[in-house]
Design a protein around this motif. Structure first.
Motif, PDB file in Angstrom:
ATOM      1  N   GLU A 140     -21.906   4.333 -26.676  1.00 30.33           N
ATOM      2  CA  GLU A 140     -20.473   4.368 -27.910  1.00 30.33           C
ATOM      3  C   GLU A 140     -20.226   2.352 -28.401  1.00 30.33           C
ATOM      4  O   GLU A 140     -19.387   2.395 -28.739  1.00 30.33           O
ATOM      5  N   LEU A 141     -19.491   2.216 -26.751  1.00 32.18           N
ATOM      6  CA  LEU A 141     -18.536   1.459 -26.866  1.00 32.18           C
ATOM      7  C   LEU A 141     -18.945  -0.389 -26.907  1.00 32.18           C
ATOM      8  O   LEU A 141     -18.199  -1.100 -27.501  1.00 32.18           O
ATOM      9  N   ALA A 142     -20.424   0.342 -27.230  1.00 36.07           N
ATOM     10  CA  ALA A 142     -20.865  -1.303 -27.912  1.00 36.07           C
ATOM     11  C   ALA A 142     -20.541  -1.717 -29.703  1.00 36.07           C
ATOM     12  O   ALA A 142     -21.159  -3.108 -29.770  1.00 36.07           O
ATOM     13  N   ASN A 143     -20.395  -0.511 -29.875  1.00 37.27           N
ATOM     14  CA  ASN A 143     -20.342  -1.040 -31.303  1.00 37.27           C
ATOM     15  C   ASN A 143     -19.005  -0.884 -31.758  1.00 37.27           C
ATOM     16  O   ASN A 143     -18.246  -1.482 -31.524  1.00 37.27           O
ATOM     17  N   PRO A 144     -18.787  -1.738 -33.343  1.00 39.10           N
ATOM     18  CA  PRO A 144     -17.181  -1.662 -33.606  1.00 39.10           C
ATOM     19  C   PRO A 144     -16.819  -0.036 -33.512  1.00 39.10           C
ATOM     20  O   PRO A 144     -16.514   1.100 -34.591  1.00 39.10           O
ATOM     21  N   GLY A 145     -15.367  -0.869 -33.449  1.00 37.50           N
ATOM     22  CA  GLY A 145     -14.688   0.741 -33.627  1.00 37.50           C
ATOM     23  C   GLY A 145     -13.091   0.024 -33.428  1.00 37.50           C
ATOM     24  O   GLY A 145     -12.855  -1.269 -33.579  1.00 37.50           O
ATOM     25  N   ILE A 146     -12.375   1.168 -33.560  1.00 40.15           N
ATOM     26  CA  ILE A 146     -10.653   1.271 -33.558  1.00 40.15           C
ATOM     27  C   ILE A 146     -11.024   1.901 -32.297  1.00 40.15           C
ATOM     28  O   ILE A 146     -11.282   2.931 -31.836  1.00 40.15           O
ATOM     29  N   TYR A 147      -9.716   2.029 -31.135  1.00 36.39           N
ATOM     30  CA  TYR A 147      -8.667   2.117 -30.384  1.00 36.39           C
ATOM     31  C   TYR A 147      -7.492   1.999 -29.854  1.00 36.39           C
ATOM     32  O   TYR A 147      -6.832   1.492 -30.826  1.00 36.39           O
ATOM     33  N   PHE A 148      -7.449   2.746 -29.299  1.00 34.14           N
ATOM     34  CA  PHE A 148      -6.028   3.433 -28.975  1.00 34.14           C
ATOM     35  C   PHE A 148      -5.296   3.452 -27.595  1.00 34.14           C
ATOM     36  O   PHE A 148      -6.003   4.031 -26.010  1.00 34.14           O
ATOM     37  N   LEU A 149      -4.667   2.742 -27.016  1.00 32.94           N
ATOM     38  CA  LEU A 149      -4.110   2.703 -25.554  1.00 32.94           C
ATOM     39  C   LEU A 149      -2.605   3.600 -25.732  1.00 32.94           C
ATOM     40  O   LEU A 149      -1.192   3.211 -26.092  1.00 32.94           O
ATOM     41  N   THR A 150      -2.578   3.913 -24.973  1.00 34.55           N
ATOM     42  CA  THR A 150      -1.116   5.327 -24.601  1.00 34.55           C
ATOM     43  C   THR A 150      -0.810   5.281 -23.592  1.00 34.55           C
ATOM     44  O   THR A 150      -1.209   5.555 -22.672  1.00 34.55           O
ATOM     45  N   GLY A 151       0.724   4.972 -23.637  1.00 33.16           N
ATOM     46  CA  GLY A 151       1.916   5.263 -22.075  1.00 33.16           C
ATOM     47  C   GLY A 151       2.863   5.277 -22.264  1.00 33.16           C
ATOM     48  O   GLY A 151       3.603   5.455 -23.860  1.00 33.16           O
ATOM     49  N   VAL A 152       3.268   5.069 -21.528  1.00 36.95           N
ATOM     50  CA  VAL A 152       4.941   4.448 -21.714  1.00 36.95           C
ATOM     51  C   VAL A 152       5.854   3.379 -21.604  1.00 36.95           C
ATOM     52  O   VAL A 152       4.964   2.802 -20.653  1.00 36.95           O
ATOM     53  N   ASP A 153       6.882   3.314 -22.319  1.00 34.76           N
ATOM     54  CA  ASP A 153       7.098   1.260 -22.112  1.00 34.76           C
ATOM     55  C   ASP A 153       8.348   1.689 -21.152  1.00 34.76           C
ATOM     56  O   ASP A 153       9.149   2.853 -21.116  1.00 34.76           O
ATOM     57  N   PRO A 154       7.922   0.695 -19.902  1.00 34.76           N
ATOM     58  CA  PRO A 154       8.374   0.710 -18.886  1.00 34.76           C
ATOM     59  C   PRO A 154       9.625   0.131 -19.301  1.00 34.76           C
ATOM     60  O   PRO A 154      11.018   0.503 -17.991  1.00 34.76           O
ATOM     61  N   ASP A 155      10.557  -0.827 -20.354  1.00 32.00           N
ATOM     62  CA  ASP A 155      12.000  -1.096 -20.296  1.00 32.00           C
ATOM     63  C   ASP A 155      12.371   0.323 -20.993  1.00 32.00           C
ATOM     64  O   ASP A 155      13.942   0.217 -20.316  1.00 32.00           O
ATOM     65  N   THR A 156      12.280   1.423 -21.817  1.00 32.65           N
ATOM     66  CA  THR A 156      12.939   1.988 -22.720  1.00 32.65           C
ATOM     67  C   THR A 156      12.784   3.642 -22.358  1.00 32.65           C
ATOM     68  O   THR A 156      13.479   4.478 -22.342  1.00 32.65           O
ATOM     69  N   GLY A 157      10.956   3.672 -21.665  1.00 34.39           N
ATOM     70  CA  GLY A 157      10.592   4.656 -21.079  1.00 34.39           C
ATOM     71  C   GLY A 157      10.263   5.431 -22.304  1.00 34.39           C
ATOM     72  O   GLY A 157       9.886   7.180 -22.059  1.00 34.39           O
ATOM     73  N   ASP A 158      10.692   5.347 -23.398  1.00 33.23           N
ATOM     74  CA  ASP A 158       9.589   5.660 -24.608  1.00 33.23           C
ATOM     75  C   ASP A 158       8.000   5.856 -24.681  1.00 33.23           C
ATOM     76  O   ASP A 158       7.474   5.263 -23.869  1.00 33.23           O
ATOM     77  N   ASP A 159       7.623   6.872 -25.197  1.00 36.10           N
ATOM     78  CA  ASP A 159       6.047   6.914 -25.470  1.00 36.10           C
ATOM     79  C   ASP A 159       5.489   5.118 -26.139  1.00 36.10           C
ATOM     80  O   ASP A 159       6.322   5.498 -27.229  1.00 36.10           O
ATOM     81  N   ALA A 160       4.546   5.062 -25.944  1.00 39.53           N
ATOM     82  CA  ALA A 160       4.375   3.907 -25.968  1.00 39.53           C
ATOM     83  C   ALA A 160       2.634   3.614 -26.686  1.00 39.53           C
ATOM     84  O   ALA A 160       2.510   4.045 -26.000  1.00 39.53           O
ATOM     85  N   ILE A 161       2.157   2.873 -27.432  1.00 40.83           N
ATOM     86  CA  ILE A 161       0.962   2.977 -27.879  1.00 40.83           C
ATOM     87  C   ILE A 161       0.494   1.775 -28.609  1.00 40.83           C
ATOM     88  O   ILE A 161       1.393   0.011 -29.273  1.00 40.83           O
ATOM     89  N   TYR A 162      -0.974   0.869 -28.530  1.00 40.27           N
ATOM     90  CA  TYR A 162      -1.264  -0.214 -28.512  1.00 40.27           C
ATOM     91  C   TYR A 162      -2.430  -0.119 -29.254  1.00 40.27           C
ATOM     92  O   TYR A 162      -3.557   0.713 -29.074  1.00 40.27           O
TER      93      TYR A 162
END
Length: 285
Positions: A53-75
């Motif tokens: 499926e990942l050979a096709n067009p799409g949108i994506y989300f990388l989620t984790g934690v901002d190392p500087d603030t400890g807040d949730d982060a997303i790309y």
């Protein structure tokens, strides 16, 4: 897109655990929808990249934690071939999991994915539940019929994201709610307004809180100071004001932040008639 105050349609969600683990590589689909979600923790990144499926067009989300603030982060990103694009994010260390959305009927185009990406970045920034890592939005103009189709696609994505552990787009509450659902916490002539939510308790923007910490504030002093440092609690004259909606884990935590010390949320929050939250919930059972 549905406007505020409108109810989402009931939906049947099918989740497939590719390796048997509820937190591992899995897919998710909604009945009678052309989209499909694929998600995986970083530890299964290589397996995710092999999905056809990942050979096709799409949108994506990388989620984790901002190392500087400890807040949730997303790309938030988009690509004509998702696998190749997210592989380029292997050098980013903030993210712990990835979610991808593609179309099963292969009708997503580059313009469609750019439109979705722009909308999602704008929404995430406005809601403010996570730090958005993207430096800028993209977006794309679409014909009226295409934008209507993509708004429906986006709606389904937003319905699935919390199921897959992504809460960056969960608006805390609709302020245009019934007055009887609003609760109040009062202290020293100051009033905070809020409401129970499915995951805790939200205090509305504009609510007032005491300026000084009370002796019993040991557990919450650090949290209040953090909110002040971020500008979420702002000093005005002799009190503090919430500059945005903030969701806390419980009514007691919310009340303690407002009152400057340990407080029982079931008794501190009351409706317009003075009935305590605990009594309101007891009467509903």
């Amino acid at each position: 897109m549905k406007g505020k105050g409108q109810t989402l349609q009931a939906a049947t969600i099918k989740i497939f655990l590719a390796h048997g683990s509820p937190t591992g590589l899995r897919t998710a689909e909604i009945s009678n929808w052309s989209g499909k979600a694929i998600t995986a923790p970083r530890t299964e990144f290589s397996s995710l990249l092999k999905r056809e499926e990942l050979a096709n067009p799409g949108i994506y989300f990388l989620t984790g934690v901002d190392p500087d603030t400890g807040d949730d982060a997303i790309y938030i990103g988009e690509a004509e071939k998702v696998a190749g694009r997210i592989k380029g994010h292997a050098n980013k260390d903030f993210w712990n999991s990835v979610v991808v959305f593609v179309s099963k009927d292969e009708n997503l185009t580059k313009a469609h994915t750019r439109y979705l990406e722009g909308k999602l970045i704008e929404m995430a920034q406005e809601i403010g539940a996570s730090k958005v890592i993207n430096s800028q939005t993209s977006g794309a103009r679409l014909p009226e019929s295409d934008s209507a189709d993509m708004d429906i696609f986006l709606e389904k994505c937003l319905q699935l994201l919390p199921v897959l552990g992504v809460n960056s787009f969960k608006a805390t509450v609709d302020k245009a709610t019934e007055e009887e659902d609003i609760l109040y916490c009062k202290i020293k002539g100051l009033t905070a307004k809020g409401k129970r939510t499915s995951s805790g308790f939200v205090v509305f923007s504009g609510s007032k809180a005491v300026l000084e910490h009370r002796p019993s504030s040991t557990r919450f002093k650090a949290k209040r100071e953090e909110l002040m440092e971020k500008g979420i609690l702002e000093k005005q004259n002799n009190h503090l004001v919430f500059t945005k909606d903030v969701e806390f884990g419980s009514p007691s935590t919310a009340a303690s932040i407002v009152r400057g010390g340990n407080s029982n949320g079931l008794t501190s929050w009351k409706d317009a008639n003075g009935k305590k939250l605990g009594q309101i919930e007891e009467e509903k059972t």
